[in-house]
Design a protein around this motif. Structure first.
Motif, short mmCIF file in Angstrom:
data_model
loop_
_atom_site.label_atom_id
_atom_site.label_comp_id
_atom_site.label_asym_id
_atom_site.label_seq_id
_atom_site.Cartn_x
_atom_site.Cartn_y
_atom_site.Cartn_z
N SER A 161 0.82 -1.22 0.00
CA SER A 161 0.00 0.00 0.00
C SER A 161 0.84 1.26 0.00
CB SER A 161 -0.92 0.01 1.23
OG SER A 161 -0.15 0.01 2.43
N ALA A 162 2.14 1.14 0.02
CA ALA A 162 3.03 2.30 0.18
C ALA A 162 3.29 3.00 -1.15
CB ALA A 162 4.34 1.86 0.80
N THR A 163 3.50 4.31 -1.05
CA THR A 163 3.95 5.12 -2.18
C THR A 163 5.17 5.94 -1.74
OG1 THR A 163 1.76 5.30 -3.18
CG2 THR A 163 3.38 6.97 -3.78
N TYR A 164 6.20 5.89 -2.56
CA TYR A 164 7.37 6.75 -2.37
C TYR A 164 7.41 7.71 -3.54
CZ TYR A 164 12.21 8.36 -2.45
OH TYR A 164 13.34 9.15 -2.49
N GLU A 165 7.39 9.03 -3.25
CA GLU A 165 7.48 10.03 -4.30
C GLU A 165 8.81 10.76 -4.20
OE1 GLU A 165 5.33 14.02 -6.15
OE2 GLU A 165 4.41 13.00 -4.43
N HIS A 166 9.57 10.70 -5.28
CA HIS A 166 10.85 11.42 -5.35
C HIS A 166 10.58 12.73 -6.08
CE1 HIS A 166 15.23 11.24 -4.83
NE2 HIS A 166 15.29 11.96 -5.96
N ALA A 167 10.29 13.78 -5.31
CA ALA A 167 9.84 15.06 -5.86
C ALA A 167 10.98 16.07 -5.90
CB ALA A 167 8.66 15.58 -5.05
N ARG A 168 12.15 15.62 -6.16
CA ARG A 168 13.32 16.50 -6.23
C ARG A 168 14.24 16.03 -7.34
NH1 ARG A 168 18.07 15.56 -2.06
NH2 ARG A 168 19.09 16.43 -3.91
N ASN A 169 15.15 16.89 -7.74
CA ASN A 169 16.18 16.52 -8.69
C ASN A 169 17.32 15.83 -7.96
OD1 ASN A 169 17.35 16.54 -11.36
ND2 ASN A 169 18.81 18.06 -10.59
N THR A 188 5.55 -6.23 -3.73
CA THR A 188 4.67 -6.17 -4.89
C THR A 188 3.45 -5.31 -4.60
OG1 THR A 188 5.37 -8.35 -5.62
CG2 THR A 188 3.29 -7.53 -6.51
N GLY A 189 3.24 -4.30 -5.45
CA GLY A 189 2.13 -3.37 -5.27
C GLY A 189 2.59 -2.00 -4.81
N SER A 190 3.76 -1.93 -4.22
CA SER A 190 4.28 -0.62 -3.79
C SER A 190 4.58 0.22 -5.03
CB SER A 190 5.53 -0.81 -2.93
OG SER A 190 6.56 -1.44 -3.68
N LEU A 191 4.59 1.55 -4.83
CA LEU A 191 4.73 2.48 -5.95
C LEU A 191 5.89 3.44 -5.71
CD1 LEU A 191 3.74 3.86 -8.56
CD2 LEU A 191 2.14 5.18 -7.14
N ALA A 192 6.75 3.59 -6.72
CA ALA A 192 7.81 4.60 -6.72
C ALA A 192 7.47 5.62 -7.80
CB ALA A 192 9.17 3.96 -6.98
N LYS A 193 7.27 6.90 -7.35
CA LYS A 193 6.92 7.98 -8.29
C LYS A 193 8.11 8.93 -8.39
CE LYS A 193 2.96 10.00 -8.00
NZ LYS A 193 1.77 10.72 -7.50
N PHE A 194 8.41 9.33 -9.62
CA PHE A 194 9.47 10.30 -9.86
C PHE A 194 8.82 11.52 -10.51
CE2 PHE A 194 11.21 6.06 -9.86
CZ PHE A 194 12.35 6.17 -9.07
N THR A 195 8.84 12.65 -9.78
CA THR A 195 8.08 13.82 -10.23
C THR A 195 8.90 15.11 -10.27
OG1 THR A 195 7.31 14.26 -7.97
CG2 THR A 195 5.91 12.86 -9.38
N GLY A 196 10.07 15.16 -9.62
CA GLY A 196 10.79 16.42 -9.52
C GLY A 196 12.13 16.42 -10.22
N ILE A 197 12.40 15.45 -11.06
CA ILE A 197 13.71 15.33 -11.68
C ILE A 197 13.81 16.27 -12.88
CG2 ILE A 197 15.24 13.75 -12.90
CD1 ILE A 197 14.09 11.52 -11.16
N PHE A 231 12.17 -2.51 -8.20
CA PHE A 231 10.94 -1.82 -7.80
C PHE A 231 9.73 -2.72 -8.12
CE2 PHE A 231 13.99 1.51 -8.98
CZ PHE A 231 13.97 2.32 -7.85
N SER A 232 8.59 -2.27 -7.63
CA SER A 232 7.34 -2.90 -8.06
C SER A 232 6.70 -2.02 -9.12
CB SER A 232 6.40 -3.12 -6.88
OG SER A 232 5.20 -3.74 -7.33
N ARG A 233 5.86 -1.07 -8.74
CA ARG A 233 5.26 -0.16 -9.72
C ARG A 233 6.06 1.13 -9.79
NH1 ARG A 233 -0.18 1.53 -8.46
NH2 ARG A 233 0.39 1.37 -6.25
N ILE A 234 6.09 1.73 -11.01
CA ILE A 234 6.84 2.97 -11.22
C ILE A 234 5.99 3.94 -12.03
CG2 ILE A 234 8.85 4.01 -12.34
CD1 ILE A 234 10.33 1.38 -11.92
N ILE A 235 6.02 5.21 -11.61
CA ILE A 235 5.46 6.30 -12.42
C ILE A 235 6.58 7.31 -12.67
CG2 ILE A 235 3.85 8.24 -12.51
CD1 ILE A 235 1.87 6.59 -10.91
N TRP A 236 6.81 7.61 -13.95
CA TRP A 236 7.81 8.63 -14.32
C TRP A 236 7.03 9.82 -14.87
CZ3 TRP A 236 13.05 8.49 -13.56
CH2 TRP A 236 13.80 9.53 -14.14
N ASP A 237 7.02 10.93 -14.12
CA ASP A 237 6.21 12.10 -14.47
C ASP A 237 6.99 13.36 -14.13
OD1 ASP A 237 4.18 13.76 -15.18
OD2 ASP A 237 2.74 13.06 -13.69
N ASN A 238 7.90 13.75 -15.04
CA ASN A 238 8.83 14.84 -14.78
C ASN A 238 8.75 15.89 -15.88
OD1 ASN A 238 10.47 13.79 -12.35
ND2 ASN A 238 10.47 12.05 -13.77
#
Length: 809
Positions: free
Chosen positions: A104-112, A123-132, A144-151
């Motif tokens: 159920s966890a989400t890690y958001e990397h909102a920095r460069n 399995t099911g955890s989410l790594a989001k990359f938003t600030g790169i 990783f399990s799930r990944i979102i790349w949104d930069n």
């Protein structure tokens, strides 16, 4: 449609939580300074109106923002909530510490830049990359399990550096700014190999497997999901690998590209490989084919369904040995492939046609192929002569030869699949040079159009093979295999084979289901199987009949196990089944008792001395009473009627009828009901009749149905000559009746009846007295005698008559 809806949900879910998190909620945490995760002094907590010093460290289930350097120390941190790293924030993991992100966890990397915590990503955890923007974070080579790349602010081409990792969930690419995002970036001469188990959704930006120009690099992607790209640039490579490296993306899912551009910067060494075991859809809509195009190879066991998609550009397209490709384009594969790159179709490949309008095979398909698949009700026309080496499958429609010819190699399997009725034809099932094997997997059934011979396997897996009055011959090595109610059937026609059976033990010739055991040599044996129900006495048997004709067909003492399918029972309860045999397959059916096994669907009979026609019927309703003899004889002016049955099924009994200007019933004798044993009956007409008299039997079943016997005629009155009849019954144990007659006009005469053995030795005198004219009978009791042949001799005055009889104990 499902995929489009899913994309929208994914996009919304990837952005909506960000807005929620910026609007803080009571209980949210943020770092206040550099420190230990487990120290309350490191944290502030939002109380609903303001941030205040935390009284305790976060448990990991909260919304947590990290703006400073926070170390786990020696603690094992379990994160199940939303953790966001921004600004100069970083989570470091101590030598003895650990971080685990739960499903159920989400890690958001909102920095460069920065550094990711080396973690366990369940399995099911989410790594989001938003600030790169210009620098990828450290520690990104993780499983990783799930990944979102949104930069959207990304300006550089960045890679994850993956090698020896497994991504267990989906990857979503929403935005790469003006840069590109890559999975790998190996150094010169090195290898990057990794696995992706989820789907890849490319909703925007620029993506490629890598962008390296380093030579002698090897990049291998094992992907067990789908690729769906709906915008931007989605490419196999954007790096040349110095022209010496290779990139191989083994795809086990579908490839869908819509409104995207695709490129390949290493045309000599990069390719998508269709590697799944089931066919994979390649769907291309409004695709711009840049330099290098879209290189695709269909691997061994892979099947690519091109549909009506167009692959243009200059990428290579290859169908390897045992790979398959399917088209629904009217012009066949020529309509799908206009690429200027090399097109190679293996002569050992498999080629399918699944259009909805008439199709042609096209010139790209070789004149020798491994297999052909047809699923087009409008038909597929050959564009040239075709030799098939392995298989032909017809699901719907047909192959139209036109001016060309379809021929087969030595070991080809012809299959009929699908869910609509199919009738075979001379094109794919010719009378000579046809397939070696035949397979039916069509629930609606396949109808045989003509007599045919198969020399290999005949497999019926779904539906039926309907003989339609035709004969299917199994060659000397052919075998039939049926599954449950998927069988060869049809109210007319037959399936036959001839096999040499010498002392067979559980032999099932041709797999027809007539299993034979005998210590005798039957020699060359014809086995025919029919599927029409044989009739008798207004009843029917099951829908399976065997005719078994050995060259040597006497004294076999054989065992026959008669197999059947539930669908052939013809509404007869299995518990009622018995075997019936006939010399001609139409009349004279005789019952034979045996062992019934309703679990494994067979009926087994032993002691068969000769084979003939055999079927199964209902012991209560099927085969009629078998009357083997019916005689009439005078007895002192009265009439003695005697008859014998070989078997009886549902026999209530007989009305005895005499003809006296019309037929009249004069008595009734009860039957044995159900028996496979011989039975003896008699009835005495007490009325003294004269002249010619006719009698018949009216046999009545329990269900009220009846049949008449043949008629017997005799001249009524006193006998005109001496006579000694055959004892009845014979053989006998321990008693039998001996009848004789003395002619009319004879006065009282001394009569003796004596018994001798076969050597002439006197045994006993069973009668000695005077008798008048008429019919007489004496009962002989042989309880004290041994089994064997005996002679009985009648002496009446000067007349001596003898006959033999058999005692069997």
């Amino acid at each position: 449609m499902k995929q489009i809806i899913y994309f929208l949900v994914v996009i919304l879910s990837s952005t909506a939580p960000l807005g929620v998190l910026y609007a803080q909620s009571a209980g949210d945490y943020r770092s206040a300074l550099t420190g230990q995760w487990g120290s309350a002094a490191t944290w502030e907590i939002y109380n609903g109106t303001a941030w205040v010093p935390a009284a305790a460290a976060p448990a990991g289930s909260e919304n947590i923002t990290v703006k400073d350097t926070v170390s786990t120390g020696v603690a094992a941190i379990l994160i199940s909530g939303y953790t966001k790293v921004e600004g100069n924030g970083v989570i470091t993991v101590g030598d003895s510490g650990s971080v685990t992100f739960t499903p159920s966890a989400t890690y958001e990397h909102a920095r460069n830049a920065g550094t990711l915590p080396m973690s366990t990503w369940q399995t099911g955890s989410l790594a989001k990359f938003t600030g790169i923007t210009g620098t990828a974070p450290g520690n990104r080579i993780q499983s990783f399990s799930r990944i979102i790349w949104d930069n959207p602010g990304q300006t550089a081409n960045l890679n994850m550096g993956w090698n020896n990792v497994t991504i267990t969930g989906d990857i979503i690419i929403n935005n790469t700014g003006t840069g590109r995002w890559y999975f790998a970036g190996p150094t010169t001469g090195s290898t990057a190999e990794f696995t992706i188990n989820g789907d890849i959704y490319h909703n925007g930006g620029n993506f490629a497997t890598h962008g390296t120009g380093n030579g002698n690099t090897t990049i291998i992607v094992h992907h067990f999901g789908n690729i769906t790209a709906i915008a931007g640039n989605f490419s196999i490579t954007r790096g040349s690998q110095a022209g010496t490296g290779t990139t191989t993306w083994y795809l086990h899912g579908d490839l869908t590209l819509t409104n995207v551009e695709t490129q390949n910067s290493n045309p000599a060494g990069a390719k998508f490989v269709i590697a799944g075991e089931e066919f994979q859809n390649i769907s291309l809509t409004n695709v711009t084919f840049g330099g290098g195009g879209l290189p695709i190879t269909v691997d061994s066991a892979g099947v690519a369904n091109l549909g009506s998609s167009l692959i243009a550009g200059n990428g290579a397209f290859t169908v390897g040995d045992f790979g398959g490709v399917i088209t629904s384009h009217p012009d066949g594969f020529n309509g799908n492939l206009t690429t200027l790159g090399a097109i190679n179709f293996s002569p050992r490949g498999y080629y399918g046609f699944m259009g909805t309008v008439p199709q042609v095979t096209g010139s790209l398909m070789q004149d020798t192929v491994g297999g052909i698949y047809i699923e087009n009700t409008s038909g597929v026309t050959l564009s040239g002569n075709v030799l098939v080496e392995e298989w032909v499958t017809i699901s719907k429609g047909s192959i139209i030869p036109g001016a060309n010819q379809l021929t087969y190699g030595n070991n080809v399997r012809l299959s009929y699949e699908g869910d609509t009725p199919v009738t075979t034809s001379d094109v794919e099932f010719p009378s000579t040079g046809g397939p070696r094997h035949l397979r039916v997997i069509n629930e609606a059934g396949v109808t045989l159009h003509a007599d045919r011979t198969i020399n290999g396997e005949v497999t019926i897996e779904k539906g039926n093979l309907l003989l339609n009055g035709k004969t299917l011959t199994l060659g000397p090595d052919a075998e039939l295999e049926e599954f449950g109610n998927a069988v060869v059937s049809g109210s007319s026609g037959k399936i036959v084979t001839i096999r040499t059976l010498n002392a067979p033990s559980g032999s099932n010739p041709g797999g027809l289901g007539a299993i034979i055991t005998s210590s005798a040599n039957l020699g060359s044996t014809l086995i025919e199987r029919y599927h029409d129900a044989r009739t008798g006495n207004n009843h029917q048997g099951i829908k399976r009949v065997y005719r078994i004709v050995p060259v040597n067909n006497t004294g076999l003492n054989a065992v026959l196990r008669f197999s059947y399918a539930d669908a052939e029972l013809n509404a007869i309860p299995e518990s009622n089944l018995v075997l019936f045999s006939s010399e001609d397959g139409q009349t004279g059916w005789q019952l034979a008792s045996g062992i019934r096994d309703t679990q494994y669907n067979y009926y087994e009979v032993t002691g068969i001395n000769s084979f003939s026609w055999h079927t199964l019927g209902d012991i209560f309703n099927q085969i009629p009473v078998e009357l083997t003899s019916f005689t009439a004889a005078n007895q002192n002016g009265k009439t003695m009627l005697r008859w014998v049955t070989a078997s009886e099924t549902g026999n209530k009994g007989w009305d005895i009828e005499v003809y006296t200007g019309s037929w009249n019933t004069i008595g009734f004798v009860a039957g044995a009901g159900y028996t496979a044993e011989q039975r003896f009956y008699e009835f005495t007409d007490e009325t003294i009749r004269t002249g010619l008299v006719k009698y018949r039997l009216r046999q009545i079943d329990y269900d009220g149905s009846f049949n008449y016997s043949s008629e017997v005629v005799l001249e009524a009155g006193l006998p005109s000559v001496f006579s000694l009849e055959q004892n009845y019954p014979n053989p006998f144990n321990p008693s039998t009746t001996i009848r004789f007659s003395l002619p009319a006009g004879l006065e009282k005469t001394p009569v003796t009846l004596k018994i001798y053995d076969v050597t002439g030795k006197f045994i006993s005198e069973i009668y000695n007295s005077e008798l008048e004219s008429g019919y007489h009978q004496i009962t002989f009791e042989a309880a004290g005698l041994a089994s064997g042949m005996y002679i009985y001799r009648l002496t009446a005055g000067e007349v001596i008559l003898t006959k033999s009889m058999m005692l069997i104990k």
